[in-house]
Design a protein around this motif. Structure first.
Motif, PDB file in Angstrom:
ATOM      1  N   ASP A   1       0.853  -1.186   0.000  1.00 48.89           N
ATOM      2  CA  ASP A   1       0.000   0.000   0.000  1.00 48.89           C
ATOM      3  C   ASP A   1       0.888   1.234   0.000  1.00 48.89           C
ATOM      4  O   ASP A   1       1.863   1.312   0.755  1.00 48.89           O
ATOM      5  CB  ASP A   1      -0.883   0.015   1.255  1.00 48.89           C
ATOM      6  N   LEU A   2       0.549   2.195  -0.833  1.00 49.77           N
ATOM      7  CA  LEU A   2       1.305   3.443  -0.896  1.00 49.77           C
ATOM      8  C   LEU A   2       0.604   4.455   0.005  1.00 49.77           C
ATOM      9  O   LEU A   2      -0.577   4.762  -0.193  1.00 49.77           O
ATOM     10  CB  LEU A   2       1.371   3.939  -2.339  1.00 49.77           C
ATOM     11  N   PHE A   3       1.314   4.962   0.981  1.00 49.62           N
ATOM     12  CA  PHE A   3       0.699   5.709   2.079  1.00 49.62           C
ATOM     13  C   PHE A   3       1.286   7.109   2.155  1.00 49.62           C
ATOM     14  O   PHE A   3       2.513   7.279   2.216  1.00 49.62           O
ATOM     15  CB  PHE A   3       0.965   4.943   3.382  1.00 49.62           C
ATOM     16  N   VAL A   4       0.419   8.094   2.114  1.00 45.20           N
ATOM     17  CA  VAL A   4       0.829   9.495   2.260  1.00 45.20           C
ATOM     18  C   VAL A   4      -0.112  10.156   3.263  1.00 45.20           C
ATOM     19  O   VAL A   4      -1.337  10.066   3.131  1.00 45.20           O
ATOM     20  CB  VAL A   4       0.761  10.238   0.904  1.00 45.20           C
ATOM     21  N   LEU A   5       0.440  10.833   4.250  1.00 42.14           N
ATOM     22  CA  LEU A   5      -0.380  11.604   5.189  1.00 42.14           C
ATOM     23  C   LEU A   5      -0.768  12.935   4.547  1.00 42.14           C
ATOM     24  O   LEU A   5       0.039  13.513   3.825  1.00 42.14           O
ATOM     25  CB  LEU A   5       0.410  11.870   6.480  1.00 42.14           C
ATOM     26  N   PRO A   6      -1.979  13.425   4.769  1.00 43.98           N
ATOM     27  CA  PRO A   6      -3.034  12.859   5.616  1.00 43.98           C
ATOM     28  C   PRO A   6      -4.001  11.950   4.861  1.00 43.98           C
ATOM     29  O   PRO A   6      -4.976  11.501   5.434  1.00 43.98           O
ATOM     30  CB  PRO A   6      -3.763  14.119   6.082  1.00 43.98           C
ATOM     31  N   ARG A   7      -3.722  11.710   3.586  1.00 47.97           N
ATOM     32  CA  ARG A   7      -4.723  10.995   2.781  1.00 47.97           C
ATOM     33  C   ARG A   7      -4.786   9.511   3.099  1.00 47.97           C
ATOM     34  O   ARG A   7      -5.770   8.854   2.802  1.00 47.97           O
ATOM     35  CB  ARG A   7      -4.423  11.199   1.293  1.00 47.97           C
ATOM     36  N   GLY A   8      -3.724   8.969   3.640  1.00 46.98           N
ATOM     37  CA  GLY A   8      -3.701   7.534   3.919  1.00 46.98           C
ATOM     38  C   GLY A   8      -3.243   6.761   2.698  1.00 46.98           C
ATOM     39  O   GLY A   8      -2.306   7.170   2.005  1.00 46.98           O
ATOM     40  N   VAL A   9      -3.898   5.679   2.399  1.00 53.63           N
ATOM     41  CA  VAL A   9      -3.507   4.833   1.271  1.00 53.63           C
ATOM     42  C   VAL A   9      -3.964   5.513  -0.021  1.00 53.63           C
ATOM     43  O   VAL A   9      -5.159   5.731  -0.226  1.00 53.63           O
ATOM     44  CB  VAL A   9      -4.112   3.427   1.395  1.00 53.63           C
TER      45      VAL A   9
END
Lengths: 255, 301
Positions: free
Chosen positions: B274-282
């Protein structure tokens, strides 16, 4: 045989365990109050937690929390008619020209709004480096409906009126957490924009016009009001964030 | 040379005789068609039947012929000999096998010595089942890879190396590739990918002539580096992936030890990250399937 079983178990676990690639963050700043204090709001530029006069107060509290254990508890006692009481969390140092501002709020019990009740503010300066030129720009306000329910609106101080609402009388829940978020592009030309959401639903969108006269920005999460009953009026605030991308109701501030 | 002429003439006569009816069985066992059992047996007929007439009588000792691709091996009566033959001249192979078989069977031949062929090895070992000669092949060449299943496809280029060790038909095979960064947009985030896939499995040669086709299947792993751009506080992430790989390779055996090849493969990733970026999440997923192609040189020894 045992090795074979272990291999099967590991394979099943591996299939069910999706790895995560942490690619970074668009968050510029967050405050979750999980340290049990308001320290994240300390602001060398003159912001920070502020309440005046007593008995208005701010503190970190475990009475309610959106996530984790703590939130900020802002209590005001607006007992003098037409005189506002205020407890504020303010950010004003180095805010970008363009960003999303988000905070979660909790109104523990019903409030009747007489004059006004502001919970979200964007402020301006006419001279960027002159604090004496500060003034109001947009206020996110809660207003009482004739049926006693609370609704959210955005007030523009430049026109001394409410911005056009995209949603008619969006309801502010009592006893539930709700999120207010704004996108603010403080451009001094026609590319300026201010957009507001309540729990992810668009409330108002001001676009195609200049915003503040200078790039200076102040954002406040506040409990400010006049003629509110009953008193004291308590408002809990949690999971505040400044982000380059929209946070939204499902946004994650930290892992 | 005289013996070869005799054998060649016999082959022609036997071919004519086959029109009337094939022998009920031949004592020749051939692993492939170059040379075939029938061709060896036909070449042997003038020797075991000096009158030139075809015969159905088989010698008591079986004759085993195995095709190695760039050579072949004859085993008869406890004697064994290998011949190199890059050209894969099947008729010539049949004659050479027949000559060796005749000598091993003690059949009297004309005075001329048998032709001097580039014998690899002669042994007097006990008769044994036809074996597979171990060979090693290395494939090197540029490679191209493309993702399937992520939000936006990514194309990578680089180089690949594969090693196959084993018999002429079945080999153990392993490979590695290094593929240069390529960008893809996943969930509004531009991500530069660097991929180093590895695999280990089995190669089965399904067509073994001058054109050789093989199929590779096995387990796969991979090192995937993801470097986002356009994220305020970007972090480079590295994930390890695992799954399975299947591919095909086509080689043209132009020379004894060197063959150009072209291949393609698909690698399936069991659990894409899973590619995860804050604040969006996955915001998306790493590729579920990688498709690759490569071409280059196959070196065998």
């Amino acid at each position: 045989m045992a090795i074979g079983r272990a291999a099967i178990v590991l394979a099943v676990l591996a299939i069910g365990c999706t790895p995560r690639a942490q690619l970074g963050t668009e968050l510029l700043w967050i405050s979750t109050f999980e340290g049990g204090n308001l320290g994240a709001w300390s602001d060398p530029g003159g912001g920070g937690p502020r309440s005046d006069p007593a008995p208005n107060a701010l503190e970190a509290s475990t009475e309610e929390a959106h996530r984790g254990s703590y939130s900020a508890k802002l209590t005001i006692v607006p007992t003098i008619p037409d005189v506002q009481a205020a407890a504020s969390l303010m950010r004003r140092s180095g805010l970008p020209v363009e960003a999303y501002y988000s905070a979660w709020y909790y109104v523990p019990s019903a409030v009747t709004v007489g004059k006004f009740w502001t919970i979200f503010k964007l402020r301006q300066r006419t001279v960027a480096d002159d604090a004496s030129t500060e003034g109001e720009l947009y206020d996110g306000n809660i207003r009482s409906q004739p049926n006693g329910e609370l609704t959210f609106l955005v007030y523009d101080h430049r026109i001394s009126g409410q911005i056009p609402q995209q949603t008619t009388a969006p309801a502010v829940p009592v006893g539930e957490w709700f999120q207010v978020e704004a996108f603010y592009r403080n451009a001094q030309d026609d590319t300026g924009r201010a957009t507001f959401w309540l729990d992810g639903a668009l409330v108002g969108d001001v676009t195609g016009m200049p915003m503040a006269p200078t790039p200076w920005v102040e954002w406040d999460a506040v409990n400010v009001g006049a003629d509110l009953t009953p008193t004291p009026v308590t408002l809990y605030i949690d999971d505040a964030a400044i982000s380059l991308t929209r946070v939204g109701p499902d946004g994650i501030l930290e892992e | 040379l005289a013996l070869c002429v005799v054998l060649a003439a016999g082959s022609v006569r036997l071919a004519a005789a086959d029109e009337a009816g094939k022998p009920e069985s031949t004592p020749v066992q051939a692993s492939d068609q170059c040379p075939s059992a029938e061709a060896v047996w036909a070449a042997l007929q003038p020797v075991v039947s000096p009158g030139g007439a075809p015969t159905a009588t088989a010698p008591p000792t079986p004759i085993a012929v195995e095709d190695f691709g760039d050579g072949f091996q004859v085993t008869v009566n406890g004697r064994q000999r290998e011949y190199a033959d890059d050209a894969r001249d099947c008729a010539r192979r049949a004659r050479m096998a027949a000559v060796f078989a005749a000598l091993a069977l003690g059949v009297s031949l004309p005075e001329q010595p048998p032709p001097r062929e580039p014998a690899v090895r002669v042994s007097a070992a006990e008769p044994r089942p036809v074996r597979t000669r171990a060979t090693t092949e290395i494939e090197l060449g540029p490679a191209f890879e493309s993702s399937v299943g992520s939000s936006d496809g990514v194309a990578l280029i680089g180089a690949s190396a594969r090693v196959a060790v084993g018999g002429s038909r079945v080999k153990a095979v392993g490979g590695v590739a290094v593929l240069a960064p390529g960008d893809a947009t996943v969930g509004a985030v531009t991500i530069s990918h660097t991929h180093v896939p590895l695999d280990l499995g089995v190669r089965v040669v399904t067509l073994a002539t001058r054109w050789e086709l093989s199929v590779d299947v096995g387990v796969a792993a991979g090192w995937l580096r993801l470097r986002p751009t356009g994220v305020e506080a970007a972090e480079t992430a590295t994930v390890l992936e695992w799954g399975a790989r299947a591919g095909v390779v086509l080689r043209y055996r132009a020379w004894a030890h060197l063959a150009p090849f072209i291949g393609g493969a698909a690698q399936w990733v069991a659990s894409p990250a899973d590619l995860f970026v804050l604040p969006r999440g996955v915001v998306g997923q790493a590729p579920r399937v990688w498709l690759s192609a490569s071409a280059g040189a196959n070196v065998g020894f």
